[in-house]
Structure formats: structure tokens, C-alpha cells
Design an enzyme around this catalytic site. Structure first.
Site: not given
Ligand code: SAH
Ligand code: SF4
Length: 340
Positions: A91, A118, A190, A214-215, A332
């Protein structure tokens, strides 16, 4: 067997043309058709002779991305489910605003990092994408919206630094004046925080932008939310980001999705402030996007404002990121493989 012309590097294209007795500028013309105009066949290359076009077509084809599905958001964003040569689907999202077009592309089909919040992580990794497949998503979206892409974020599916070489090659293609010509600062990658690869990235000469997910600045919470990076401690990350800032002079972004009752309490806030205070960084507070079947809920907007205020008071640059395309599951973390 014929090869995809898009899978060749510029040097390889130059070689192929030299062997056919063509002048050097032909490579540039071919490149322009393939990468800027996004043509789907050699026949469309009108400034190239018919003879050469058919010779090329004997050994190559112009690889295209198939479109399996698309959705358009009320805010004008478009999400595409694109099909690669081996029928694997990824996607990507185009977010136009005025004359600007931001494109979000995937670096892998699926992801192996398994972050708890995620949608992509839940499905596991299918495979990494080639540089050309990453680039082609941006070119596809720009072509479809009939706009020039002005920025690209590698924030779709996948962990870019688990596919480092191809990702860097794609970023260089996006940056190249012979291809999309997007300024390096407007190309953002990222990562969930793969330390050895951040170290590598710090040594790249381009001014690309780095974001780190970071989260949580509390080790236990981050281990639970992001099990894929728990082998590297937060202290390790902190030190590496200091090195990154020293080496590049660039301000990295920390992404922090606020999850109610998980990473939005006082202790978490104080730890985040400590992690960022007196360092070169920008904190992007993200409202968590709800993923079906996930227990996590976004924090209240008031809580997000508290975070913003406290970070500002400590002298830390921070913003709350508006989420686009939420109505089409394109925000995201909502990208994942599925057929509609
Ligand atoms: N895999 C990489 C880049 C893609 S995700 C990474 O994790 O950095 C892009 C961003 O969206 C990342 O910061 C990820 O942590 C965040 N993300 C993932 N799931 C999410 C959700 N349900 N709500 C908000 N942000 C989310
Ligand atoms: Fe992969 Fe980024 Fe999703 Fe984490 S947030 S599972 S690293 S796509």
C-alpha cells in the site's frame, strides 16, 4: 527471458545502449521516459527511433505496478493497493495539499517487527522491496494525481532499516535530478530504531530526514509495545541519536503515538521529557489510529495537549501531527495487506 528495464541501474542502461551503438544522451532520454514520465511501453518513447524501440523490446519490458484497489479520502488523500511483479501487494498513499504532494511509500510487504499497536506488524513479513519497487510507488502516485511529488516519507508498510541498501538506493533515486529530483530534506525515513543502521545512516552524505519511532521512553513499556527492538536499550538509542545529531547536524524526529493508559501517564511524560530535554530533536505526537481487534485506544485530545505543553515548557520542539486519510484506513499504522 526479458528483463524489467526499471530493474536496471543507470550504469547498466548506459552499457546496454552503448552495446547497441547508441550515443550517451540516449540513456538520459530513456531514463526520462521510464522514471519521470512513467510510461508503460517502449512505444510511447517518441523521441527514440522505432528501430531502437523494437530492439529494446526484444530484451526488456517496462515493468509496471498493477493496481489492485484504491480508495479516496474526503480530505483528498488517495490510498492505493499496488501489485508488484510477483503479485505481492503493497500500500502507498498520496496526500495532496495545494500544490504540494506528499507520498507515503512502503519499504517491505508486511513487517517482521511486530509492534503491538500496528496493523502491518500483525501480518508478519512477506518480503523486502527492491529500490525500484519503492521508487515506483512514488512515481505511480505522482502520475495518478498528475502532480510532482514534493516530499516522500518511507512510513508505509515495513521497517526500512531492515532493508537498508534498497531503501537508501530508492532515496537516492527519489533525490536524483535525473529521476524525481526531490530535495533530500524532503525525503524522510522512519525506523523503529535499529541502532546499527542508524549508525550507518549517520554517515550518509545526503541531508535526508530521519524519524525514529519512540512511543515510550520507559524501557518496560517500550519493550512491550515494540518487541522487535527490545535488544537495544533506550540508553543505547539515546547515545546513538546524540552521535547522529553531532555527525549530521540534523534534527531527528521522534514519533510518539499516544495510547490511553499505556504511554500517556505522568511517569511516561516525565521520562519522555528527560529523554528529549537538551537534545536536538523534534517530537511528533500522533493520535493513535485504532486498529480493528486491537485493545489500544487513543489518548484524549486534552492529554495530547498536556504532553505538548510540558514538552514546550522543557524547551523541547514538539507538534501534534494531524492524521490524514483516517476514513480510508490510510493513516499511520493502518496499512496492511488485505484484499478488498
Ligand atoms: N516501520 C517504520 C515506519 C512505518 S510506520 C516505523 O515503525 O518507524 C510509521 C509510523 O506510524 C511509526 O512511527 C509507527 O510506529 C506509527 N504507527 C504504527 N501503528 C500506528 C497506529 N495504530 N497509530 C498511530 N501510529 C502508528
Ligand atoms: Fe513494522 Fe513500523 Fe508497524 Fe512496527 S510500526 S510493526 S516497525 S511497520
Amino acid at each position: 527471458m526479458r528483463r524489467d528495464i526499471r530493474s536496471l541501474s543507470q550504469d547498466e542502461v548506459t552499457d546496454v545502449l552503448a552495446k547497441l551503438g547508441e550515443p550517451r544522451f540516449r540513456a538520459k532520454q530513456l531514463d526520462e521516459w521510464v522514471w519521470r514520465r512513467n510510461v508503460v511501453s517502449f512505444d510511447e518513447m517518441t523521441n527514440i527511433s522505432k528501430g531502437l524501440r523494437s530492439k529494446l523490446a526484444e530484451s526488456f519490458f517496462v515493468g509496471v505496478l498493477g493496481e489492485s484497489a484504491r480508495q479516496e479520502s474526503v480530505d483528498g488523500s488517495r490510498k492505493y493497493l499496488l501489485r508488484l511483479g510477483d503479485d505481492v501487494e503493497v500500500e502507498c498513499v498520496g496526500m495532496p495539499s495545494g500544490r504540494k504532494l506528499a507520498v507515503c511509500v512502503s519499504s517491505q510487504a508486511g513487517c517482521a517487527m511486530g509492534c503491538a499497536f500496528c496493523a502491518t506488524g500483525a501480518a508478519g513479513l512477506t518480503r523486502s522491496l527492491s529500490a525500484e519497487e519503492i521508487y515506483a510507488q512514488a512515481s505511480y502516485v505522482a502520475h495518478d494525481l498528475d502532480m510532482r511529488a514534493t516530499s516522500v516519507v518511507l512510513m508505509g508498510q515495513g521497517e526500512p532499516f531492515a532493508n537498508y541498501d534498497n531503501v537508501l538506493k530508492a532515496m537516492r533515486l527519489l533525490n536524483s535530478p535525473d529521476a524525481m529530483g526531490i530535495g533530500a530534506r524532503h525525503i524522510t525515513v522512519s525506523t523503529s530504531g535499529i541502532i546499527p543502521m542508524i549508525a550507518r545512516f549517520a554517515n550518509e552524505p545526503e541531508q535526508f530526514t530521519l524519524a525514529v519511532s519512540l512511543h515510550s521512553a520507559v524501557q518496560k513499556t517500550r519493550n512491550e509495545l515494540m518487541p522487535g527492538v527490545k535488544r537495544w536499550s533506550l540508553l543505547h538509542l539515546y547515545e546513538m541519536m546524540g552521535t547522529y545529531a553531532d555527525k549530521t547536524g540534523r534534527r531527528p524526529t521522534y514519533e510518539y503515538a499516544l495510547i490511553s493508559g499505556i504511554n500517556d501517564n505522568e511517569n511516561e511524560l516525565a521520562s519522555l521529557v528527560d529523554f528529549c530535554r537538551d537534545t536536538l530533536c523534534h517530537v511528533n505526537l500522533i493520535q493513535l489510529n485504532e486498529v480493528p481487534g486491537s485493545p489500544f485506544q487513543p489518548s484524549s485530545p486534552a492529554r495530547a495537549q498536556d504532553f505538548l505543553r510540558r514538552l514546550h515548557n522543557a524547551g523541547v520542539e514538539a507538534t501534534i501531527r494531524e492524521s490524514r486519510g483516517a476514513d480510508i484506513d490510510a493513516a499511520c499504522g493502518q496499512l496492511r495487506q488485505r484484499r478488498r
